[in-house]
Design an enzyme around this catalytic site. Structure first.
Site, PDB file in Angstrom:
ATOM      1  N   GLY A  32       0.777  -1.232   0.000  1.00 14.74           N
ATOM      2  CA  GLY A  32       0.000   0.000   0.000  1.00 14.74           C
ATOM      3  C   GLY A  32       0.804   1.275   0.000  1.00 14.74           C
ATOM      4  N   HIS A  66      15.176  -8.691  36.452  1.00 10.38           N
ATOM      5  CA  HIS A  66      16.237  -7.732  36.771  1.00 10.38           C
ATOM      6  C   HIS A  66      15.701  -6.309  36.930  1.00 10.38           C
ATOM      7  CE1 HIS A  66      20.065  -5.696  36.734  1.00 10.38           C
ATOM      8  NE2 HIS A  66      19.506  -4.857  35.886  1.00 10.38           N
TER       9      HIS A  66
END
Length: 890
Positions: free
Chosen positions: A138, A837
């Site tokens: 497109g 973490h």
């Protein structure tokens, strides 16, 4: 009949074809005809039902572009950043106007007029279009039902100009494609006056499942479906050619051809029935299978059925959004878990990083289970590490243990794995827990784990001494003479990663394990008496965390730099300092790198430069710290405040339960604070080893580049250990490295990585997922507290700017990100669990955090005001003024 007979143009010393029929277009004709025409040629030559047509080749566009004098615009585009959308749009408009104003040479105009035989579709076909890794769907224009020679010529001109639409220019910039290298051909194809048309995917683009055909269909021309202008009928056909899903749309509008040319959109009375019969649906799926078999990969196709019932294929291109399939043995469903994402690594891993990880993984398995004879249960689709966890899913112990571990490490993955428990294809086959218990007990006994846990609880100082011993012993094992040959260095890398690093880790694990066991004990004793967010407060300002210590060391360096006028000026400018640094800044930087230079962003990948190799990230973080001028927000003060709050919370909880139970709670949580911070030490040891091994591998790369077997020394990280050894044996690896780098660069642009994937490509997380409520996002609460502020979406921390108080929104984090936490007001991550973490460091710094928020980096834009509730796990996006455009990620 459209034909290729006629015009061919002499351009320079060679004859370049101006017009080619589809039957004359081979698969290698992309530079001449563009992606769309190349695919139509391949489909035609394969005998598939493609409406006939011709292609006006890129040589026609080249000649018109020469007359448009685009050089100045191209130079400006090359200097424009991909994120500067306003500048890109302005330059795109200038290029469009120039192409439309350029004269069309007479021979080209004659060729186009000759092709105008009846109603035709005029379609753009760019050389950067319908590619395996970027569809450009497109981005350029198409004109339907064009009637008459002059109308066709005008449509061709507009197609050429559409190479420079704002969206096409922005797409090329985002994908790193050189604007000057892209040219445009034009397809002129017989118009199919469709009764029904639509699109068909030969693999499910949402779930990823291969050989599951997805069809959207609506009456009239397919443009209504492609453009999203209608609610189409939706059908899903399974691999066995059975229709498994039907969702009928209202199909309220239809696009049809107009007699004199062009199209019109008209309203249509709603109909209850489908626009395709079952036979037509199955026939379409069969056609899709033929197309996929011919290309060898899933395809996104467009199709039409005319008034006679004939089925036509009007386009096919690769489905570029599908994640690559793992390499797997045929037969039986397999489940793969992404270790890369679980480690906070969104980017691809270099081949040398994969090779090092495989060597370490083999050592882990040998340490835990003894020598292994078969291949490791690892695969690397998309240059990310996935583990085959099918055995876990089929084991009663695996189902009980692994999701619970993920609950605190990568919570969303735990949810996805649990969703597979009811799949009959993954029924439990290993029911007895005894083999797993025996394995765990053997390892625990070998490394005296129970004894070390008791020692740590009795005397936490023993853990500190043991950690120092482990690091010293590890460095001894990693040492190698500086006079070693490249062959010896490579041998050393294999030896260390394969036998020396992993056996040190069981000496560390008992200490953080003891801390978290104590926290679990306290949680049980507090059951029914604790409030949300209280227990995680105990983990604020946690001592003995090597990553926290690193971040605070960098902050203290910034404080000393601030006191030196020359150093502060060097970091105050818009760009990082170049050349010789002021003495204080140089000394502080060198001191920090001497201790932490082995660390890096994405540091589990040995192929990533360490901070000692390139300190620009560290300099950027220092510059960021100097912008903080509120003493109460100073990270060391916040850390100390967090530690005080933690100690106060321990007292509060102990007093609340009182008596002996209160004393046990106080003891348990005190030991948690003494020991839980060591959780970062195992990874720290791995990173120390990888940093040392990277130096040896760099020396090997320098040797190979010196022999002309690599173009650059760093190219060694695009090889595996075995391939580097082959290079030392004389193998020229330059071509292999070029191929690998191209793949690596492409994977860097990939935004979506599946947490869990099945061997047929299905992403379980996408199956049956409900659409999110606008503005409402939820994840796993990771660090208590609530904060409202401006979001800063950061996909890569290197060079990123985070103003004090801004809320960091990231796909995932590792220790290389954590210096940014010191000035962050809050944290939102797409990955992670309550003990991942990023969550741990956020708690230690006392900033509210929510992790495991799906698609956070795409649903939040930089500058949005968001509220992060780290107690409930809610992230709320404030309503933004419609006129305020979202800024791109930093």
């Amino acid at each position: 009949m459209l034909t290729s007979d006629g015009d061919r143009r002499l351009a320079g010393p060679e004859h370049h074809p101006l017009i080619l029929g589809f039957q004359d277009i081979a698969s290698d004709a992309l530079p001449l005809v563009g992606g769309k025409a190349a695919n139509l040629g391949v489909l035609t030559r394969a005998g598939l039902p493609v409406p006939p047509g011709i292609c006006l080749t890129t040589w026609a566009y080249r000649r018109v572009a020469e007359g448009a004098h685009l050089g100045e615009v191209l130079d400006a585009l090359a200097r424009t950043a991909p994120g500067d959308t306003a500048a890109l749009a302005e330059l795109a408009g200038r290029a469009r106007a120039a192409v439309l104003a350029a004269p069309v040479p007479d021979d080209i105009a004659r060729a186009v007029r000759r092709a105008a035989d009846g109603p035709v579709a005029v379609r753009s076909s760019a050389t950067a279009e319908d590619l395996p890794d970027a569809s450009f769907a497109g981005q350029q224009d198409t004109y339907l039902n064009v009637v008459g020679p002059e109308a066709v010529l005008d449509a061709v001109r507009r197609c050429w100009a559409s190479l420079w639409t704002d969206r096409a220019v922005a797409y090329r910039a985002a994908n790193g494609i050189d604007h000057a290298a892209v040219h445009l051909a034009v397809v002129i194809q017989r118009m199919v006056q469709a009764e029904v048309a639509g699109v068909m995917f030969t693999a499910n683009p949402v779930t990823g499942r291969r050989r599951e055909v997805v069809i959207d269909a609506s009456p009239g021309l397919g443009e209504s479906v492609v453009s999203g202008g209608v609610n189409p009928d939706h059908f899903v056909v399974g691999p066995a050619k059975k229709i498994t899903k039907r969702v009928l749309g209202d199909k309220a509008t239809v696009i049809r051809s107009v007699g004199g040319g062009g199209t019109e959109q008209v309203a249509r009375e709603s109909a209850d029935g489908p626009c395709l019969t079952d036979d037509q649906i199955v026939a379409l799926a069969g056609l899709g299978a033929r197309v996929e078999d011919h290309y060898g990969s899933p395809q996104d196709t467009e199709w039409a059925i005319d008034s006679s019932g004939a089925l036509w294929l009007t386009q096919a291109r690769p489905i570029t959004t599908l994640y690559p399939l793992p390499e797997t043995d045929p037969g039986g469903l397999r489940v793969y878990f992404c270790f890369s994402l679980a480690q906070g690594l969104h980017r691809p891993i270099t081949p040398m990083g994969v090779s090092a990880f495989r060597t370490l993984a083999g050592s882990v398995i040998a340490t835990l289970f003894g020598p292994r004879t078969g291949p490791l249960p690892l695969t690397e689709p998309g240059m990310r590490l996935f583990g085959d966890v099918t055995g876990v899913m089929r084991s009663r112990v695996g189902r009980a243990v692994v999701p619970r571990l993920l609950d605190v490490m990568e919570a969303r993955s735990a949810v996805v794995l649990r969703s597979l428990f009811d799949d009959p294809r993954l029924s439990v086959t290993h029911r007895s827990p005894l083999p797993a218990v025996r394995r765990v007990w053997r390892v625990a006994a070998r490394y005296r784990t129970p004894v070390r846990i008791v020692q740590a609880l009795r005397d936490p100082r023993s853990a500190r001494r043991r950690m120092a011993w482990v690091v010293e012993r590890l460095r001894e094992r990693l040492a190698l003479s500086p006079d070693a040959t490249p062959e010896q260095r490579l041998d050393h890398v294999e030896h260390c990663l394969g036998t020396q690093v992993v056996p040190m880790i069981p000496h560390i694990v008992p200490f953080p394990a003891a801390g978290f066991l104590m926290m679990a004990l306290a949680a049980r004793l507090l059951r029914g008496r604790g409030r949300p967010g209280e227990l995680p407060t105990v983990l604020r300002g946690l001592p003995h965390n090597v990553t926290t210590e690193m971040d605070l060391a960098l902050w203290h360096a910034a404080s000393r730099i601030r006191a030196d006028a020359a150093s502060a000026r060097a970091l105050a400018g818009p760009a990082l300092p170049q050349g010789e640094l002021p003495p204080v800044l140089r000394a502080e930087l060198d001191g920090f790198l001497a201790r932490y230079g082995h660390r890096a962003v994405a540091e589990i990948d040995v192929g990533m430069p360490r901070w000692a190799d390139d300190p620009s990230h560290v300099l950027g973080v220092l510059a960021n710290y100097l912008r903080l001028d509120d003493p109460s927000l100073a990270p060391d003060e916040q850390f100390a405040r967090g530690a005080r709050e933690a100690e106060e919370m321990i007292g509060t909880l102990a007093r609340r339960v009182g008596g002996l139970r209160g004393r046990v709670v106080r003891f348990a949580l005190g030991r948690t604070r003494e020991l839980a911070g060591y959780r970062e030490m195992p990874k720290f040891c791995f990173i120390v080893a990888l940093g040392e091994m990277r130096g040896h591998l760099a020396a090997v790369g320098k040797e190979l580049a010196g022999r002309g077997l690599l173009e650059e020394p760093d190219d060694v990280f695009m090889l595996s250990i075995a391939e580097a050894r082959a290079g030392l044996g004389g193998a020229d690896q330059r071509a292999l490295v070029r191929t690998r780098r191209a793949t690596y660069e492409r994977e860097l642009r990939r935004r979506h990585i599946p947490r869990v994937m099945l061997s047929d490509g299905t992403e379980p997380e996408a199956v049956g997922a409900a659409a999110p409520v606008e503005g409402a996002m939820t994840g796993t609460p990771a660090s208590p507290g609530t904060v409202t502020g401006k979001a800063r979406v950061i996909l890569d921390p290197v060079g990123a700017h985070l103003s004090p108080g801004e809320i960091l929104v990231a796909p995932s984090t590792d220790p290389g990100w954590t210096p940014l936490f010191l000035t962050a007001g809050g944290l939102v991550m797409e990955m992670g669990g309550s003990n991942s973490h990023g969550a741990v460091v956020a708690r230690e710094y006392g900033i509210p955090a929510v992790v495991g928020v799906p698609d956070a980096t795409s649903r939040v834009a930089t500058g949005d005001e968001i509220t992060v509730d780290g107690t409930t796990g809610a992230v709320t996006l404030a309503a933004s003024p419609a006129a305020s455009p979202a800024r791109p990620p930093a």
